[in-house]
Motif scaffolding. Structure first.
Motif, PDB file in Angstrom:
ATOM      1  N   LEU A   1      -6.255  12.273  -6.826  1.00 19.18           N
ATOM      2  CA  LEU A   1      -6.422  10.815  -6.804  1.00 19.18           C
ATOM      3  C   LEU A   1      -5.550  10.153  -7.865  1.00 19.18           C
ATOM      4  CD1 LEU A   1     -10.330  10.498  -6.540  1.00 19.18           C
ATOM      5  CD2 LEU A   1      -8.633  10.258  -4.712  1.00 19.18           C
ATOM      6  N   PRO A   2      -5.160   8.891  -7.629  1.00 14.75           N
ATOM      7  CA  PRO A   2      -4.434   8.163  -8.671  1.00 14.75           C
ATOM      8  C   PRO A   2      -5.347   7.914  -9.870  1.00 14.75           C
ATOM      9  CG  PRO A   2      -4.966   6.687  -6.853  1.00 14.75           C
ATOM     10  CD  PRO A   2      -5.347   8.072  -6.410  1.00 14.75           C
ATOM     11  N   MET A   3      -4.755   7.907 -11.055  1.00  8.73           N
ATOM     12  CA  MET A   3      -5.550   7.743 -12.275  1.00  8.73           C
ATOM     13  C   MET A   3      -4.830   6.842 -13.258  1.00  8.73           C
ATOM     14  SD  MET A   3      -6.238   8.621 -15.575  1.00  8.73           S
ATOM     15  CE  MET A   3      -7.759   8.594 -16.470  1.00  8.73           C
ATOM     16  N   VAL A   4      -5.569   5.926 -13.849  1.00  4.82           N
ATOM     17  CA  VAL A   4      -5.016   5.050 -14.882  1.00  4.82           C
ATOM     18  C   VAL A   4      -5.962   5.072 -16.084  1.00  4.82           C
ATOM     19  CG1 VAL A   4      -4.369   2.672 -15.461  1.00  4.82           C
ATOM     20  CG2 VAL A   4      -3.867   3.569 -13.186  1.00  4.82           C
ATOM     21  N   GLY A   5      -5.405   5.210 -17.281  1.00  7.73           N
ATOM     22  CA  GLY A   5      -6.219   5.307 -18.495  1.00  7.73           C
ATOM     23  C   GLY A   5      -6.063   4.106 -19.406  1.00  7.73           C
TER      24      GLY A   5
ATOM     25  N   THR B   1       3.381   5.196 -13.315  1.00  9.00           N
ATOM     26  CA  THR B   1       2.326   5.329 -14.314  1.00  9.00           C
ATOM     27  C   THR B   1       2.520   6.676 -15.031  1.00  9.00           C
ATOM     28  OG1 THR B   1       0.918   6.402 -12.712  1.00  9.00           O
ATOM     29  CG2 THR B   1       0.708   4.013 -12.903  1.00  9.00           C
ATOM     30  N   PRO B   2       1.846   6.847 -16.176  1.00  4.30           N
ATOM     31  CA  PRO B   2       1.941   8.134 -16.880  1.00  4.30           C
ATOM     32  C   PRO B   2       1.560   9.321 -15.990  1.00  4.30           C
ATOM     33  CG  PRO B   2       0.919   6.500 -18.285  1.00  4.30           C
ATOM     34  CD  PRO B   2       1.103   5.846 -16.952  1.00  4.30           C
ATOM     35  N   GLN B   3       0.687   9.092 -15.029  1.00  2.00           N
ATOM     36  CA  GLN B   3       0.277  10.196 -14.157  1.00  2.00           C
ATOM     37  C   GLN B   3       1.464  10.736 -13.359  1.00  2.00           C
ATOM     38  OE1 GLN B   3      -2.348   9.297 -10.871  1.00  2.00           O
ATOM     39  NE2 GLN B   3      -3.405  11.253 -11.113  1.00  2.00           N
ATOM     40  N   THR B   4       2.274   9.847 -12.786  1.00  2.14           N
ATOM     41  CA  THR B   4       3.434  10.284 -12.006  1.00  2.14           C
ATOM     42  C   THR B   4       4.442  10.985 -12.908  1.00  2.14           C
ATOM     43  OG1 THR B   4       3.099   8.365 -10.605  1.00  2.14           O
ATOM     44  CG2 THR B   4       5.175   9.529 -10.345  1.00  2.14           C
ATOM     45  N   LEU B   5       4.664  10.423 -14.100  1.00  2.00           N
ATOM     46  CA  LEU B   5       5.595  11.045 -15.050  1.00  2.00           C
ATOM     47  C   LEU B   5       5.090  12.430 -15.437  1.00  2.00           C
ATOM     48  CD1 LEU B   5       6.297   7.964 -17.380  1.00  2.00           C
ATOM     49  CD2 LEU B   5       7.627   8.728 -15.428  1.00  2.00           C
ATOM     50  N   GLY B   6       3.779  12.553 -15.639  1.00  2.00           N
ATOM     51  CA  GLY B   6       3.178  13.837 -16.012  1.00  2.00           C
ATOM     52  C   GLY B   6       3.300  14.855 -14.889  1.00  2.00           C
ATOM     53  N   ALA B   7       3.089  14.410 -13.660  1.00  5.75           N
ATOM     54  CA  ALA B   7       3.209  15.320 -12.515  1.00  5.75           C
ATOM     55  C   ALA B   7       4.649  15.816 -12.393  1.00  5.75           C
ATOM     56  CB  ALA B   7       2.769  14.608 -11.237  1.00  5.75           C
ATOM     57  N   THR B   8       5.591  14.922 -12.692  1.00  5.79           N
ATOM     58  CA  THR B   8       7.009  15.285 -12.652  1.00  5.79           C
ATOM     59  C   THR B   8       7.325  16.343 -13.706  1.00  5.79           C
ATOM     60  OG1 THR B   8       7.510  13.039 -11.919  1.00  5.79           O
ATOM     61  CG2 THR B   8       9.348  14.315 -12.801  1.00  5.79           C
ATOM     62  N   LEU B   9       6.786  16.142 -14.886  1.00  7.63           N
ATOM     63  CA  LEU B   9       6.993  17.112 -15.967  1.00  7.63           C
ATOM     64  C   LEU B   9       6.370  18.460 -15.590  1.00  7.63           C
ATOM     65  CD1 LEU B   9       7.979  17.642 -18.882  1.00  7.63           C
ATOM     66  CD2 LEU B   9       5.774  16.788 -19.702  1.00  7.63           C
ATOM     67  N   ALA B  10       5.166  18.410 -15.019  1.00  8.84           N
ATOM     68  CA  ALA B  10       4.479  19.650 -14.630  1.00  8.84           C
ATOM     69  C   ALA B  10       5.307  20.419 -13.603  1.00  8.84           C
ATOM     70  CB  ALA B  10       3.098  19.324 -14.067  1.00  8.84           C
TER      71      ALA B  10
END
Ligand SMILES: Cc1cc2nc3c(=O)[nH]c(=O)nc-3n(C[C@H](O)[C@H](O)[C@H](O)COP(=O)(O)OP(=O)(O)OC[C@H]3O[C@@H](n4cnc5c(N)ncnc54)[C@H](O)[C@@H]3O)c2cc1C
Ligand SMILES: Nc1ncnc2c1ncn2[C@@H]1O[C@H](COP(=O)(O)O)[C@@H](O)[C@H]1O
Lengths: 344, 257
Positions: B143-147, A69-78
């Protein structure tokens, strides 16, 4: 001293690269992906970047990112920012890259200015001094609010400036470079980062016709009810267009949300937008203001939609549209009749 | 299912957004207040999920004391209890807002001795449109997050969430275990209008209130202004049915026939 443009998949990069160039700093690109260096997608991106004058693409890659998800990609970038810190990162405001950048900002606790149209100081002329790149410096981007009817002069103070760029910004034209070099950086992906996965991807059909139709016939409260849209459908058919609506129509259950034009609906920019019984609240206006021509049909000559439109008819929606449809039909008939008369 | 839904008090403007003379903010003297459409859908979803799966829907806002009005609106829509983190009228940076929400969540969880399974947000607030508070709360809480979510399904056996989302012309389905953070988009559902009994109940329901002194974040507003608008005169083609020929002439001229 660099500005990175964050790109994701095939999303167009032209505007965001142009915007990045407006900072006066050297522009490079970065992407977070499961794709390896030799992949056709990365090669295509590199070609496109070279055309836009960008000579460096950083690829943070890891095979585990394929269904992230974008969250994992964002955490990777961070995490990458800890070892490789650019002056700024910019991404287009709508799409996946913006989501990735937002999560990166959250993960790194860095501020982010979204929906920017400009990074030149318009407040007090102090921007030039701020461009030193020192860690606590400020940039003064201008952000769009409420879909663009309001502009905010913001102050962004951070060691790495993160911004997203609104669509349609003015950009600086550039010379292409012969080649864009691709640098692979093995990404650190922690298994316990987050536990969300993309399990399905498909192209959306919904709203596509509305967004691209050359003519949009939209109806609001003044249409009177779900049945009232019959004549709008008829007109849209005759003009090869699509039917849209206001939020009042959606909320009343007269039309599906996929028909809604506006801030929280679809943004349209057809050749002709016909607003029937729509008052023209800002949140609706921002969804149709980029139309080439706007015709308003409204009983109230003072309605904002009427005063902002190019053309207006003052009157009842049903009465006006019925007459317009009849006129269109009779002209179509006489046009097909003309050649046979002439050939006699 | 314990659901938290976060809403923001925002001015409800009409055809123009009035700005104060010094450009420091929106001139709200003649405006009412509301919550944004995405958040109305978030409240509707919270209420729907709780009625389907049991549990409790808590509505939380960060803002001035007057934001109680928006908390009560969500209660009238069917939320079970309200919480207000009072931070005054100055606009907060998204990180500061997120930290205030996280602080309140930690206190609610400690008091209840019960976690939230789902934290619901709008994709963007109606006035500031940062699109950031949900992701920042998720990052702070790990926490996991989806938008951009347009569909929420709870798997009855695994209790995982199946989330349908719209992004860049695609539809994606994400699978996420709870607890999770979700930001929703208008179109997810059709929010109900508060019923009369709902309004009466909401008037009496307790709203938990705490003070907070949020830190200053890295994003600040220097000023607001209106972009230039071209104010060309509208050409009135006529009145009522008589205007039809003139309208069709315009269609012909534009080449849309
Ligand atoms: C954060 C936020 C986001 C929003 N997003 C959107 C959005 O995406 N899209 C959207 O549309 N709205 C949106 N809204 C709602 C918006 O503010 C307005 O409430 C809405 O656009 C009004 O719809 P309307 O023009 O149909 O209704 P009204 O404002 O009630 O206007 C009805 C109009 O019809 C005219 N009329 C009445 N009878 C007739 C008749 N018989 N013939 C001709 N004319 C007639 C009236 O003169 C009037 O001008 C949003 C609001 C907020 C707060
Ligand atoms: N002051 C606030 N109080 C409670 N929730 C908020 C507040 N500001 C933002 N949110 C939530 O975060 C979402 C995104 O807001 P934003 O990042 O400002 O676009 C909103 O739709 C709300 O659900």
């Amino acid at each position: 001293m660099t500005v990175l443009t964050l790109i994701d998949g095939p999303e167009p990069a032209e505007e965001v690269v142009g915007f990045a160039r407006g900072t006066g700093l050297p522009v490079e690109a970065v992407t977070v992906t499961a794709e390896g260096k030799g992949s056709p997608l990365l090669r295509k991106q590199a070609e496109e970047l070279a055309r836009l004058g960008v000579g460096t693409l950083h690829v943070l890659c890891h095979p585990g990112l394929a269904d992230s998800t974008p969250q994992t990609l964002g955490a990777t970038l961070a995490r990458w920012f800890e070892s490789w810190s650019p002056d700024a990162v910019v991404a287009p405001a709508d799409g996946r890259a913006a989501e990735v950048l937002t999560h990166a900002a959250a993960w790194a606790r860095l501020p982010l200015a979204t929906n920017c149209v400009d990074v030149v100081d318009t407040v007090d002329g102090a921007a030039a001094e701020d461009w030193s790149g020192s860690s606590s410096s400020s940039w003064t981007p201008t952000r769009e609010r409420a879909g663009g009817v309001l502009l905010e002069d913001a102050r962004l103070t951070a060691p790495i400036k993160l911004l997203t760029v609104s669509r349609g910004v003015e950009t600086v034209a550039t010379e292409p470079v012969p080649e864009c070099a691709v640098y692979e950086h093995p990404a650190e992906v922690e298994a316990d980062d987050v536990d969300a996965r993309v399990v399905e991807r498909a192209a959306a059909a919904e709203g596509a016709t509305l967004a691209t139709a050359p003519v949009v016939v939209s109806g609001g409260r003044g249409v009177g009810g779900a049945e009232g849209y019959v004549v709008l459908e008829e007109l849209a058919d005759l003009l090869g267009g699509a039917v849209g609506c206001s939020r009042v129509a959606t909320n009343n259950g007269w039309r599906p949300h996929s028909d809604q034009v506006g801030l929280t609906g679809t943004k349209v920019a057809p050749e002709l937008y016909i607003a029937c019984g729509i008052s023209g609240a800002t949140q609706h206006w921002v969804g149709c203001m980029d139309s080439r021509t706007i015709l308003a049909i409204n009983t109230d000559p003072e309605a904002p939609m009427v005063t902002r439109a190019d053309y207006a008819v003052i009157g009842d929606v049903q009465e006006v549209l019925a007459a317009v449809v009849a006129e269109l039909r009779s002209r179509a008939r006489s046009r097909t009749a003309v050649p046979s008369v002439a050939s006699r | 299912m314990n659901v938290l839904v976060c809403v923001k008090r925002v001015p409800a403007f009409g055809a123009k957004v009035p700005v104060t003379a010094d450009g420091s903010g929106i001139d709200t003297r003649h405006l009412g207040f509301t919550i944004g459409p995405h958040e109305e859908c978030a409240v509707e979803e919270a209420v729907g999920l709780v009625s389907a799966h049991g549990g409790r829907a808590t509505v939380l806002t960060v803002g001035p004391a007057e934001a109680e009005e928006q908390v009560r609106y969500a209660l009238a829509m069917g939320a079970d209890r309200g919480a207000l983190v009072e931070t005054g009228t100055t606009e907060l940076d998204p990180q500061a807002t997120a930290e205030a929400i996280v602080g309140a969540v930690e206190r609610l969880v400690a008091d209840d001795e019960e976690r939230f399974d789902l934290l619901l947000f709008g994709v963007a607030s109606a006035d500031a449109e940062h699109g950031q508070v949900g992701p920042r709360v998720a990052a702070e809480l790990g926490l996991p997050m989806v938008g951009s979510v347009k569909g929420v399904d709870v798997d009855a056996s695994s209790k995982d969430l199946s989330l349908r989302r719209d992004v860049a012309g695609d539809v994606e389905v994400c699978r996420v275990p709870m607890p999770a953070v979700v930001a929703v988009k208008e179109g997810l559902n059709l929010p109900r209008y508060p019923s009369m009994p709902g309004r009466l109940r909401a008037r009496k329901a307790p709203v938990w209130s705490i003070g907070a002194e949020p830190a200053r974040g890295g994003l600040a507003t220097a000023g607001l202004r209106q972009p230039e608008e071209n104010d060309e005169e509208t050409v009135v083609l006529g009145h009522g049915a008589d205007a039809a020929p003139a309208v069709v002439n315009v269609f012909e001229r534009l080449g849309v026939m």
